[in-house]
Each structure stands twice: as structure tokens, then as C-alpha cells.
Design a protein around this motif. Structure first.
Motif, PDB file in Angstrom:
ATOM      1  N   VAL A  25      10.733  -0.672   0.040  1.00 45.86           N
ATOM      2  CA  VAL A  25      10.598   0.736  -0.353  1.00 45.86           C
ATOM      3  C   VAL A  25       9.100   1.058  -0.326  1.00 45.86           C
ATOM      4  CG1 VAL A  25      10.906   2.407  -2.228  1.00 45.86           C
ATOM      5  CG2 VAL A  25      12.635   0.620  -1.840  1.00 45.86           C
ATOM      6  N   MET A  26       8.726   2.170   0.307  1.00 48.91           N
ATOM      7  CA  MET A  26       7.289   2.500   0.444  1.00 48.91           C
ATOM      8  C   MET A  26       6.991   3.841  -0.229  1.00 48.91           C
ATOM      9  SD  MET A  26       6.953   1.248   4.382  1.00 48.91           S
ATOM     10  CE  MET A  26       8.339   0.273   4.982  1.00 48.91           C
ATOM     11  N   GLY A  34       0.871  -1.182   0.000  1.00 51.18           N
ATOM     12  CA  GLY A  34       0.000   0.000   0.000  1.00 51.18           C
ATOM     13  C   GLY A  34       0.896   1.216   0.000  1.00 51.18           C
ATOM     14  N   ASN A  35       0.482   2.245   0.736  1.00 53.86           N
ATOM     15  CA  ASN A  35       1.386   3.376   0.909  1.00 53.86           C
ATOM     16  C   ASN A  35       2.511   2.942   1.839  1.00 53.86           C
ATOM     17  OD1 ASN A  35       2.174   5.916   0.292  1.00 53.86           O
ATOM     18  ND2 ASN A  35       0.247   6.861   0.943  1.00 53.86           N
ATOM     19  N   GLY A  36       2.115   2.332   2.974  1.00 51.75           N
ATOM     20  CA  GLY A  36       3.064   1.553   3.771  1.00 51.75           C
ATOM     21  C   GLY A  36       3.120   0.175   3.120  1.00 51.75           C
ATOM     22  N   ARG A  44       3.528  -6.395 -10.282  1.00 50.11           N
ATOM     23  CA  ARG A  44       3.476  -7.856 -10.101  1.00 50.11           C
ATOM     24  C   ARG A  44       4.344  -8.555 -11.150  1.00 50.11           C
ATOM     25  NH1 ARG A  44      -2.485  -6.731  -9.370  1.00 50.11           N
ATOM     26  NH2 ARG A  44      -2.742  -7.342 -11.563  1.00 50.11           N
ATOM     27  N   GLU A  45       4.242  -8.093 -12.375  1.00 49.13           N
ATOM     28  CA  GLU A  45       5.012  -8.707 -13.461  1.00 49.13           C
ATOM     29  C   GLU A  45       6.510  -8.550 -13.212  1.00 49.13           C
ATOM     30  OE1 GLU A  45       4.049  -7.128 -17.354  1.00 49.13           O
ATOM     31  OE2 GLU A  45       5.904  -7.984 -18.157  1.00 49.13           O
ATOM     32  N   ALA A  46       6.917  -7.341 -12.858  1.00 43.95           N
ATOM     33  CA  ALA A  46       8.351  -7.074 -12.674  1.00 43.95           C
ATOM     34  C   ALA A  46       8.903  -7.799 -11.448  1.00 43.95           C
ATOM     35  CB  ALA A  46       8.579  -5.561 -12.561  1.00 43.95           C
ATOM     36  N   VAL A  48      -1.282  -1.012  -4.187  1.00 44.55           N
ATOM     37  CA  VAL A  48      -0.364  -1.292  -5.294  1.00 44.55           C
ATOM     38  C   VAL A  48      -0.476  -2.765  -5.707  1.00 44.55           C
ATOM     39  CG1 VAL A  48       2.064  -1.353  -6.013  1.00 44.55           C
ATOM     40  CG2 VAL A  48       1.235   0.535  -4.571  1.00 44.55           C
ATOM     41  N   GLY A  49      -0.430  -3.645  -4.743  1.00 49.95           N
ATOM     42  CA  GLY A  49      -0.441  -5.084  -5.027  1.00 49.95           C
ATOM     43  C   GLY A  49      -1.689  -5.530  -5.770  1.00 49.95           C
TER      44      GLY A  49
END
Ligand SMILES: Nc1ncnc2c1ncn2[C@@H]1O[C@H](COP(=O)(O)OP(=O)(O)O)[C@@H](O)[C@H]1O
Ligand SMILES: CC(=O)OP(=O)(O)O
Ligand SMILES: [Mg+2]
Length: 412
Positions: free
Chosen positions: A244-245, A217-219, A346-348, A338-339
Motif C-alpha cells: 500500500v503506498m 516512501g510515497n512509492g 516500524r513497531e507495528a 516513512v521507513g
């Protein structure tokens, strides 16, 4: 009338997310968010829902300065009242609060009393962004409904099963013990919920699967879950360690801190702000929102590209290390803002890891859905999954489970 409703409050450093649920069938009656608390541009968005459908009611917005969490919560209580869902309702069984830092002591959801409040207060130095907001939320809710059970559900609880080898830092034991320095881990409610849901998605029991959960997420944090039990996680004493956030650096050489003190004349507080609020994606490229970063990358922006690459490199290192910690991995689950939404992340994150049995199917990865789903190809040994988190539902369930007996007694 039996009280079956739970109000869940998730108070962040500058926001409050809330949901009112009916626990007979987990129906959401209202959801909302107050953001940018303490700024001129605060906003409250409240959505009453009927019949459990997301389209139920019209959202209402207030755009006005909201000074602090106390004012925010009072505004939320008023909005709920306007829908006949006020805190004075006899159907309300309890209020469940997300509490970020519960230290080593709280391993279960806990009915809040003075001793609990004191302990949460004592932990403020190790969760300075989160625990004060959680406390204000609890105190305001208590003042509004002093007769109602208030339950704390701790972010740290799921991680209390970590073995000492994962929970301890390799620093002088006496110093560490004197100051209770160890790795506590956070986002535990999400890691617990998502690891269980992932087992369900695979048609297996939680005790039979090993899962790496990536809460982005953000965190952001990663965890290694063996048979339903957390054995390692990336956040530590505070929610600063690890990935990294949005605005936090995650792992750095600790020498960076005293180097900055010595050569840049920065204070501990300056560096605290630097690493928690001015680092991560925002520090690297000026944006912390992955949507904006992807847009800039598409336009050929170099700083955004490098920020993305650093984010992915760290993520990959954690996937690799938790693979080694678990020995056998059945699934990797991506969750949170994000997830759940950023297919390129996800791909990277798993690119080039075919030797580890990891791969993502391009078409499956591109599907947008709110449902848990597998995105790896049939042949892959490890399932890669997108599993939407629901911290509020999990907090409501744990709160209700704790108070249902008491409510039963009261209504007899
Ligand atoms: N459609 C999207 N595509 C890519 N990233 C997204 C999308 N929607 C949200 N995000 C990312 O999710 C982040 C918020 O995640 P969330 O889990 O809600 O965080 P928090 O609970 O910490 O506020 C945003 O900062 C943004 O980077
Ligand atoms: C613990 C933590 O980092 O929480 P959030 O992601 O809500 O900031
Ligand atoms: Mg979150």
C-alpha cells in the motif's frame, strides 16, 4: 583540471530532486528540489553547501508556476550558476539521471545515446508516471551540455537478477512474451544501496547476509536480497504492484479492473488514475502523508486508523513471504521517508513476530538520527535496522565510476 563533479537528476512525475557532488570525497556542493511542476503552486528550493556541511549555505526559494520539467531544469541550471556551480563548469564530469524503467535490457548504468533514449521512450507505457519525466530531464540536460556524458542509472537494474520463478506472472506465456509482461521491480538503486549498508552496519560482507529491505516512501516496495543479490521484489510490470503506498493501491485482485469496466463503466485510463493516484493511503483516508495520518490517529480518527492498519497488514504479509523466500533472514532494513521517520510503522510491522526472531526495542526505535542503526533488542535473532537511503549518492558513484576513465583520457 580533472573533472570530478557529478550532477544527479532524479526526475519524478511532478518533481525534480537534484544534487551536485564532488566525487573525490563525495562532498555535496548543492542540493535542491523542484516540486509541484505543472501546477500554479510550483516551488524550487535550492541549497548551496560549503565544506560538505548541511549548514553551509542559505537556501533560496522560488515560488512561481513552473510549467514542465524542461523549465524546471533550466531554473535549476540558473540557480547553480548563481553559486558559481553552473553546468558550464569544466569540473563537471557527467550528469547522472535516475531512469525508472529500463526493462530487461539495462542491467548496468549506461551512457545515454540515441538507442538508449529510444528504448526508454518505448518503455513509457509501463512507466507512464516516471519515464516521460526522466526523458525530458535527459533531453534538457543534453541540450545544455551536449559535450558531456549523460548516464542513466535504472531503478530496474538491481532486480534483473530475480529468478524466472519470481519474475514471471502465471499468465499465458505467449501473451506475456509478446507484450514483455513480467515483473521488473523498481527503487533498485535504493534496495542495492540499503542492502549493502545493512551488511556494513552488521560488520559483515554483503555476500554473507540475507536482508529484507522495506523502501517506504510515497512509492513503496519491499525486496528480498540474498547475499547481495535481489531474488524478489514487490513491484512488478509497473510501480503499482505490492505494498500500500501514498496514492497507489498496491496488490488488488485483477478482477477488480474488469469488474469496474463492466459495472461502473470506467475506462482503462479511468482505472489507471484510480489505482495510481486516488488509492493507497489517500484513497482510504484522504491523506497520503504518514505524519498527518499519525496525527489523526492520535485524535481518534477511525478512517486514518483503518488506513494505517491496512498499510501495516500488507507490509507484514510481505515480510512473512520474503522470510519464506529467503529461508534465513539476517536483517530487516527500513528506509525512505516513512521507513526512516515513522517509528510506529516500524513497531507495528514486526509486532507479534517474535517467533520469527523479530522484535523492536521501544527506546532504540524512538531515537531520531540520520545514521544507520539497529533498533532490535540484543536477544533478537534477526537485526531490525533503520538505514537511510541515498539514491542520489549511489547514482553519482555509479555515474562517476562509468565515466572516470573517459574523463581521464580526455584530460591527458
Ligand atoms: N517525520 C516523518 N514521520 C512520518 N512520515 C514521514 C516523515 N517524514 C516524511 N514522511 C513520509 O515520507 C513520505 C515521503 O517519502 P520519500 O521517500 O521522500 O518519498 P518520494 O521519494 O516517493 O517522494 C511522505 O509522504 C511521508 O508520508
Ligand atoms: C518507482 C517509484 O515508485 O518511484 P517513486 O517512489 O519515486 O514514485
Ligand atoms: Mg523516492
Amino acid at each position: 583540471m580533472t573533472a570530478t563533479r557529478i550532477l544527479v537528476l532524479n526526475s519524478g512525475s511532478s518533481s525534480v530532486k537534484y544534487q551536485l557532488l564532488d566525487m573525490r570525497d563525495d562532498t555535496r556542493l548543492a542540493v535542491g528540489l523542484v516540486e509541484r511542476i505543472g501546477e500554479e503552486t510550483s516551488r524550487l528550493k535550492h541549497t548551496p553547501l560549503t565544506g560538505g556541511g548541511e549548514s553551509g549555505g542559505e537556501s533560496r526559494e522560488q515560488n512561481r508556476p513552473i510549467a514542465d520539467h524542461d523549465e524546471a531544469l533550466k531554473a535549476v541550471a540558473e540557480e547553480l550558476s548563481r553559486d558559481g556551480l553552473g553546468l558550464d563548469s569544466p569540473e563537471l564530469a557527467a550528469i547522472g539521471h535516475r531512469v525508472v524503467h529500463g526493462g530487461k535490457q539495462f542491467t548496468e548504468p549506461t551512457v545515454i545515446d540515441d538507442a538508449v533514449l529510444k528504448e526508454v521512450e518505448r518503455l513509457i507505457p509501463v512507466a507512464p508516471l516516471h519515464n516521460p519525466a526522466n526523458l525530458t530531464g535527459i533531453r534538457t540536460a543534453m541540450a545544455l551540455r551536449p559535450d558531456l556524458p549523460q548516464v542513466a542509472v535504472f531503478d530496474t537494474a538491481f532486480h534483473t537478477t530475480m529468478p524466472e520463478s519470481a519474475a514471471r506472472y502465471a499468465i499465458d506465456v505467449e501473451t506475456a512474451d509478446a507484450h514483455r509482461i513480467r515483473r521488473y521491480g523498481f527503487h533498485g538503486t535504493s534496495h542495492a544501496y540499503v542492502s549493502r549498508k545493512t551488511a556494513e552496519l552488521l560488520g559483515k560482507r554483503p555476500q554473507d547476509v540475507n536482508v529484507i529491505v522495506l523502501h517506504l516512501g510515497n512509492g513503496a516496495s519491499a525486496s528480498a536480497v540474498r547475499g547481495g543479490v535481489c531474488v524478489d521484489t514487490s513491484m512488478g510490470l509497473t510501480p503499482l504492484e505490492g505494498l500500500v503506498m501514498g496514492t497507489r493501491s498496491g496488490d488488488v485482485d485483477p478482477a477488480v479492473i474488469f469488474h469496474l469496466m463492466r459495472v461502473a463503466n470506467m475506462s482503462a485510463d479511468d482505472i489507471d488514475v484510480l489505482l495510481n493516484k486516488k488509492s493507497g493511503l489517500v484513497g482510504l483516508c484522504g491523506d497520503n502523508d504518514m505524519r498527518e495520518i499519525r496525527r489523526r490517529i492520535d485524535e481518534g480518527d477511525e478512517a486514518a486508523r483503518l488506513a494505517f492498519d491496512i498499510y501495516i497488514h500488507r507490509l507484514k504479509k510481505y515480510i512473512g513471504s520474503y522470510y519464506a523466500v529467503l529461508g534465513r533472514v539476517d536483517a530487516i532494513a527500513f528506509t525512505a521517508g516513512v521507513g526512516e521517520n515513522a517509528a510506529p510503522v516500524r513497531e507495528a510491522a514486526v509486532a507479534g513476530l517474535e517467533e520469527l526472531g523479530l522484535a523492536v526495542d521501544g527506546e532504540l526505535n524512538a531515537v531520531r538520527s540520520d545514521e544507520p542503526r539497529v533498533i532490535s533488542p540484543e536477544y533478537a535473532r534477526v537485526a531490525v535496522a533503520v538505514v537511510p537511503t541515498d539514491e542520489e549518492l549511489e547514482i553519482a558513484r555509479q555515474t562517476y565510476a562509468l565515466v572516470a576513465n573517459r574523463v581521464g583520457e580526455r584530460n591527458d
